[in-house]
Design an enzyme around this catalytic site. Structure first.
Site, PDB file in Angstrom:
ATOM      1  N   GLY A 265     -18.239  62.241 100.732  1.00 43.70           N
ATOM      2  CA  GLY A 265     -17.863  60.883 100.334  1.00 43.70           C
ATOM      3  C   GLY A 265     -17.827  60.607  98.848  1.00 43.70           C
TER       4      GLY A 265
ATOM      5  N   ILE B 196      -6.804  64.829 111.986  1.00 42.79           N
ATOM      6  CA  ILE B 196      -5.389  64.410 111.907  1.00 42.79           C
ATOM      7  C   ILE B 196      -5.185  63.199 112.812  1.00 42.79           C
ATOM      8  CG2 ILE B 196      -2.998  65.133 112.332  1.00 42.79           C
ATOM      9  CD1 ILE B 196      -4.006  66.907 110.180  1.00 42.79           C
TER      10      ILE B 196
ATOM     11  N   HIS C 256      -5.109  64.153  98.630  1.00 40.02           N
ATOM     12  CA  HIS C 256      -5.064  65.590  98.931  1.00 40.02           C
ATOM     13  C   HIS C 256      -5.336  66.373  97.642  1.00 40.02           C
ATOM     14  CE1 HIS C 256      -4.069  69.210 101.085  1.00 40.02           C
ATOM     15  NE2 HIS C 256      -3.396  69.601 100.012  1.00 40.02           N
TER      16      HIS C 256
ATOM     17  N   GLN D  71     -11.473  65.295  87.426  1.00 37.62           N
ATOM     18  CA  GLN D  71     -10.355  64.992  86.509  1.00 37.62           C
ATOM     19  C   GLN D  71      -9.188  64.281  87.196  1.00 37.62           C
ATOM     20  OE1 GLN D  71      -9.068  68.348  84.156  1.00 37.62           O
ATOM     21  NE2 GLN D  71     -11.129  68.801  83.440  1.00 37.62           N
TER      22      GLN D  71
ATOM     23  N   GLU E 146      -8.934  63.408  91.369  1.00 40.89           N
ATOM     24  CA  GLU E 146      -9.094  62.598  92.591  1.00 40.89           C
ATOM     25  C   GLU E 146      -9.782  61.262  92.353  1.00 40.89           C
ATOM     26  OE1 GLU E 146     -10.326  64.643  96.212  1.00 40.89           O
ATOM     27  OE2 GLU E 146     -10.029  66.550  95.221  1.00 40.89           O
TER      28      GLU E 146
ATOM     29  N   ASN F 207      -3.607  58.669 101.733  1.00 34.93           N
ATOM     30  CA  ASN F 207      -4.460  59.867 101.782  1.00 34.93           C
ATOM     31  C   ASN F 207      -4.604  60.461 100.380  1.00 34.93           C
ATOM     32  OD1 ASN F 207      -5.867  62.117 103.024  1.00 34.93           O
ATOM     33  ND2 ASN F 207      -4.022  63.328 102.731  1.00 34.93           N
TER      34      ASN F 207
ATOM     35  N   ASP G  48       0.555  65.677 105.322  1.00 30.77           N
ATOM     36  CA  ASP G  48       0.740  65.647 103.868  1.00 30.77           C
ATOM     37  C   ASP G  48       2.210  65.472 103.473  1.00 30.77           C
ATOM     38  OD1 ASP G  48      -2.036  66.086 103.487  1.00 30.77           O
ATOM     39  OD2 ASP G  48      -1.766  68.246 103.673  1.00 30.77           O
TER      40      ASP G  48
HETATM   41  C1  GAR Z   1     -11.668  65.927  98.752  1.00 35.41           C
HETATM   42  O1  GAR Z   1     -11.449  66.973  97.842  1.00 35.41           O
HETATM   43  C2  GAR Z   1     -10.348  65.514  99.384  1.00 35.41           C
HETATM   44  O2  GAR Z   1      -9.259  65.575  98.505  1.00 35.41           O
HETATM   45  C3  GAR Z   1     -10.224  66.543 100.476  1.00 35.41           C
HETATM   46  O3  GAR Z   1     -11.528  66.668 101.007  1.00 35.41           O
HETATM   47  C4  GAR Z   1     -12.477  66.421  99.959  1.00 35.41           C
HETATM   48  C5  GAR Z   1     -13.473  65.385 100.445  1.00 35.41           C
HETATM   49  O4  GAR Z   1     -14.513  65.182  99.516  1.00 35.41           O
HETATM   50  N1  GAR Z   1      -9.252  66.142 101.465  1.00 35.41           N
HETATM   51  C6  GAR Z   1      -8.430  67.000 102.066  1.00 35.41           C
HETATM   52  O5  GAR Z   1      -8.465  68.200 101.886  1.00 35.41           O
HETATM   53  C7  GAR Z   1      -7.430  66.361 103.019  1.00 35.41           C
HETATM   54  N2  GAR Z   1      -6.401  67.290 103.389  1.00 35.41           N
HETATM   55  P1  GAR Z   1     -15.386  63.855  99.524  1.00 35.41           P
HETATM   56  O6  GAR Z   1     -15.912  63.650 100.946  1.00 35.41           O
HETATM   57  O7  GAR Z   1     -16.504  64.168  98.567  1.00 35.41           O
HETATM   58  O8  GAR Z   1     -14.534  62.704  99.062  1.00 35.41           O
END
Ligand code: GAR
Length: 207
Positions: A12, A93, A110, A179, A181, A108, A151
């Protein structure tokens, strides 16, 4: 004010970035009103509780089909006036019913520059493993709308991040999160809540 539901499966950190951005007043016209997790062990649930946000868990294991899982998720959302769903590391999904009901209202994040290193099977660290194996020197992250193609929906924001010598999956994942997300996800959510994303075919224009 738009009501935002954030769907999570793991640590999260992206949810945290959204919570922090909201606190700083950077999610204009939006409020996180629900965090829905695909499993009860997701640490993201703790982050939500700490921030005083309502939580729900809909565990895939309890539903034999995608349709039934979708229905259970829709039942949770029912009556909550959710305007936007954000998939922040949600690794299940979604089915067609949910996508249809929330068409152009699901965003979303990615961890690559779509259309590279995405689609079925590309999630979490697997994306970064594939990036490192390929030898590309630049990767990044993408926020996009969700449609029936994994995606494959209209891209909202992207940010590039360098791949550096000596990187492993953990180092690269952290750099992409820090950097890219944690910056572009709150920005995309704010743009949506401000009504500044125009969808033209499978592209977007920021207005
Ligand atoms: C993140 O890097 C997100 O971009 C990825 O999972 C991670 C979750 O981290 N999502 C995917 O790969 C979706 N295809 P988080 O729980 O610390 O936010």
């Amino acid at each position: 004010m738009m009501n935002i539901a954030v769907f999570v499966s793991g640590g999260g950190t992206n949810l945290q970035a959204l919570i922090d951005a909201e606190r700083r007043g950077e999610i204009k016209n939006g409020k996180i009103t629900l965090v829905l997790a695909s499993n009860e062990n997701a640490y993201a649930l703790e982050r939500a509780k700490k921030a005083g946000i309502e939580t729900a868990v809909v565990n895939k294991k309890n539903y034999p089909s995608k349709e039934e899982y979708d229905k259970a998720v829709l039942d949770v959302l029912d009556g909550k006036s959710i305007d936007l769903i954000v998939l922040a590391g949600f690794l299940t999904i979604l089915g067609e019913d949910l996508i249809k009901q929330y068409r152009n209202r699901i965003i979303n994040i990615h961890p690559s520059l779509i259309p590279l290193f995405c689609g079925d099977g590309f999630y979490g660290k697997r994306v970064h493993t594939a990036v490192l194996e390929s030898g590309v020197k630049v990767t990044g992250a993408t926020t996009h709308f969700v449609n029936e193609i994994t995606d494959g929906g209209a891209i909202i924001l992207q940010k590039a991040v360098p791949v550096e010598e000596g990187d492993n999956e953990d180092i690269l994942q952290y750099r992409v999160m820090r950097q890219a997300e944690w910056e572009i996800l709150p920005k995309a959510v704010s743009l949506f809540c401000e009504g500044r994303i125009k969808i033209v075919g499978n592209k977007t224009e920021i207005i």
